[in-house]
Every structure is written in structure tokens, then in C-alpha cells.
Motif scaffolding. Structure first.
Motif, PDB file in Angstrom:
ATOM      1  N   VAL A   9       0.806  -1.049   0.287  1.00 25.47           N
ATOM      2  CA  VAL A   9       0.065   0.351  -0.033  1.00 25.47           C
ATOM      3  C   VAL A   9       0.932   0.978   0.131  1.00 25.47           C
ATOM      4  CG1 VAL A   9      -2.115   1.604   1.605  1.00 25.47           C
ATOM      5  CG2 VAL A   9      -2.027  -1.363   0.808  1.00 25.47           C
ATOM      6  N   VAL A 155      -8.087   3.880  -0.458  1.00 24.56           N
ATOM      7  CA  VAL A 155      -7.816   2.013  -0.727  1.00 24.56           C
ATOM      8  C   VAL A 155      -8.024   2.431  -2.617  1.00 24.56           C
ATOM      9  CG1 VAL A 155      -6.206   0.429  -0.777  1.00 24.56           C
ATOM     10  CG2 VAL A 155      -6.575   1.491   1.385  1.00 24.56           C
ATOM     11  N   TYR A 156      -7.295   3.052  -3.436  1.00 19.83           N
ATOM     12  CA  TYR A 156      -7.724   1.952  -4.581  1.00 19.83           C
ATOM     13  C   TYR A 156      -6.683   0.812  -4.746  1.00 19.83           C
ATOM     14  CZ  TYR A 156      -9.819   6.516  -4.054  1.00 19.83           C
ATOM     15  OH  TYR A 156     -10.764   7.907  -4.254  1.00 19.83           O
ATOM     16  N   GLU A 157      -7.224   0.337  -5.367  1.00 24.59           N
ATOM     17  CA  GLU A 157      -5.750  -0.682  -6.686  1.00 24.59           C
ATOM     18  C   GLU A 157      -6.502   0.053  -8.324  1.00 24.59           C
ATOM     19  OE1 GLU A 157      -5.092  -5.492  -6.762  1.00 24.59           O
ATOM     20  OE2 GLU A 157      -6.751  -5.159  -5.862  1.00 24.59           O
ATOM     21  N   ARG A 162      -1.960  -0.987  -4.594  1.00 20.35           N
ATOM     22  CA  ARG A 162      -2.975  -0.388  -4.263  1.00 20.35           C
ATOM     23  C   ARG A 162      -2.034   1.089  -3.606  1.00 20.35           C
ATOM     24  NH1 ARG A 162      -4.504  -5.463   0.052  1.00 20.35           N
ATOM     25  NH2 ARG A 162      -5.686  -4.392   0.661  1.00 20.35           N
ATOM     26  N   GLY A 164      -2.975   4.087  -1.300  1.00 21.37           N
ATOM     27  CA  GLY A 164      -3.795   4.456   0.319  1.00 21.37           C
ATOM     28  C   GLY A 164      -3.374   5.865   0.025  1.00 21.37           C
ATOM     29  N   GLU A 200      -4.046  -2.647   6.309  1.00 19.08           N
ATOM     30  CA  GLU A 200      -4.782  -3.046   5.286  1.00 19.08           C
ATOM     31  C   GLU A 200      -4.271  -3.473   4.448  1.00 19.08           C
ATOM     32  OE1 GLU A 200      -8.822  -2.214   3.297  1.00 19.08           O
ATOM     33  OE2 GLU A 200      -8.237  -1.646   5.831  1.00 19.08           O
ATOM     34  N   GLN A 201      -3.173  -3.728   4.271  1.00 18.48           N
ATOM     35  CA  GLN A 201      -2.787  -5.170   2.892  1.00 18.48           C
ATOM     36  C   GLN A 201      -2.816  -5.687   3.207  1.00 18.48           C
ATOM     37  OE1 GLN A 201       1.779  -4.210   2.536  1.00 18.48           O
ATOM     38  NE2 GLN A 201       2.194  -3.215   4.584  1.00 18.48           N
ATOM     39  N   TYR A 205      -9.093  -7.449  -0.210  1.00 19.07           N
ATOM     40  CA  TYR A 205      -8.903  -5.912  -1.206  1.00 19.07           C
ATOM     41  C   TYR A 205     -10.101  -5.544  -0.822  1.00 19.07           C
ATOM     42  CZ  TYR A 205      -8.633  -1.620  -4.139  1.00 19.07           C
ATOM     43  OH  TYR A 205      -9.864  -0.437  -4.654  1.00 19.07           O
ATOM     44  N   SER A 207     -13.362  -2.840  -2.635  1.00 20.58           N
ATOM     45  CA  SER A 207     -13.034  -1.574  -3.343  1.00 20.58           C
ATOM     46  C   SER A 207     -13.377   0.024  -2.465  1.00 20.58           C
ATOM     47  CB  SER A 207     -14.250  -1.482  -4.400  1.00 20.58           C
ATOM     48  OG  SER A 207     -14.799  -0.712  -5.296  1.00 20.58           O
TER      49      SER A 207
END
Length: 216
Positions: A9, A155-157, A162, A164, A200-201, A205, A207
Motif C-alpha cells: 500500500v 485505498v485504491y487498486e 494498491r 492508500g 489494510e494490505q 482488498y 474497493s
């Protein structure tokens, strides 16, 4: 951001920088399919460009043009201050800028202190009018949770990366203050938010749109 960052992240910090006038956008075109562009700007006080001793800069249309010119995957982030700070901001209290940002569109926004110049009740109305997600890692309400019930981070992928994003606000002593919002320590809040992002990582995941405001 390249593929060496896969599975991690990356923390991007949104913070309002102390310069006034029009909005400016920093952008770099992606070099390959493993690149994600993070487009950031702040101090969006004026719909029209600002012309002064520093030159001709800013304006919502110019921001839109720059953002659209960047190909590939991107995250558009606003660092704060779309209300107050100028005559335009003082009269319209940020709502024209929210409408413009809805149309650009942007993905995520942090609060600047001038977003509270018309009081926290007005700020809550700005949040309601927004089709993008507001975040705050260090502004809290009376219950100790993020002001307005916004997420503390997003958090976006993109491209398997990923990313943050946390939001920090300072100088709240220079705007309208009431019992609905309090600024917690910026450094402490940043460390706490980054620690949460690291945890979080290790989770599946989720969204950034899950449980957050989505575009319409």
C-alpha cells in the motif's frame, strides 16, 4: 508508481499547502501499462483563472483540460480549500466548486481550513452535495470519529498497485471553529493512519467505493 509496488500500500498524503489563488495540477503521463498517475491540486477557490503578479493560473476549466490530457489509470485528488479564502469563496461558500469537481470529476478530497469559513454546518452540506469522497485522518467530531462521518483514508487498486490516501488538515485556528469539529495532532494522526494502511494490505482488498460516496 511501478510494478515493484505490487502487493503493497503506497500512502499518498493530501494536505492543503499555504499558497492562495487559483488551482494548479501536477501530472505526469504514464510511461507504461504498469504506471498509475496521481493528479493532485489544492486551493480551488476560483472557477475562473486568476491573473495577478504571479501570472495567469488556475481555473476549473484548465484543471479539467489537464486531467483529461493524462492517459491511462489515474486518481484525481483535491487537497482542500474550495470555500472561503477569496471573495468568490466567501459569497458562494464552496458550492460552485463542488459542482465543478463533480463534473471534472475528481475521486477524493481532503478538507482545508477554509472549507470551514462558513461554519461546520455548511461544510456538512458541501459533503452532501459532493459526488466524490471526502476523507480526513485528523479532523474529528464530538464523538471522536472523523468529522462528518467521512472515511479516515481511501485505498485504491490500479494496475495491481494498491494506493492508500490519507488526508491531513492544519491551521484550524484560522477559520470558524465550533464544537462540531476538532483538529487532532497532524503528525500523530498521520502515523496512526499509515499504520492502519499497513494493516489494510494484509486483508482482502476492499474497493474504495465500498461504504463510501460513489459518483453518479
Amino acid at each position: 508508481m511501478n510494478k515493484l509496488a505490487l502487493g503493497t500500500v503506497i500512502a499518498a498524503i493530501l494536505v492543503t499547502l499555504p499558497f492562495g489563488g487559483g488551482a494548479s495540477v501536477r501530472a505526469e503521463a504514464p510511461a507504461d501499462s504498469g504506471t498509475v498517475s496521481l493528479l493532485y491540486f489544492n486551493d480551488g477557490h476560483e472557477i475562473s483563472p486568476v491573473i495577478d503578479k504571479l501570472g495567469d493560473r488556475g481555473g476549473a476549466a484548465r484543471v479539467k483540460t489537464v486531467i483529461d490530457s493524462v492517459p491511462g489509470d489515474k486518481i484525481v485528488a483535491f487537497g482542500g480549500d474550495l470555500g472561503g479564502g477569496t471573495l468568490f469563496g466567501g459569497v458562494f461558500k464552496g458550492f460552485p466548486m463542488v459542482e465543478a469537481f463533480n463534473r471534472i470529476p475528481i475521486d477524493v478530497a481532503n478538507f482545508g481550513q477554509h472549507d470551514f469559513d462558513a461554519g461546520s454546518a455548511n461544510t456538512l452540506e458541501l459533503i452532501k452535495a459532493s459526488r466524490f469522497t471526502w476523507i480526513s485522518s485528523n479532523l474529528v467530531g464530538p464523538d471522536g470519529k472523523p468529522f462528518g462521518g467521512v472515511p479516515p483514508y481511501q485505498v485504491y487498486e490500479k494496475q495491481g498497485i494498491r494506493i492508500g490516501i490519507i488526508g491531513l488538515t492544519s491551521a484550524m485556528d484560522t477559520t470558524t471553529q465550533d464544537q462540531s469539529v476538532r483538529q487532532s495532532d497532524v503528525i500523530g494522526a498521520a502515523k496512526a493512519a499509515v499504520d492502519k494502511l499497513k494493516r489494510e494490505q494484509t486483508r482482502p482488498y476492499r474497493s474504495a467505493d465500498s461504504g463510501a460516496r460513489t459518483r453518479r
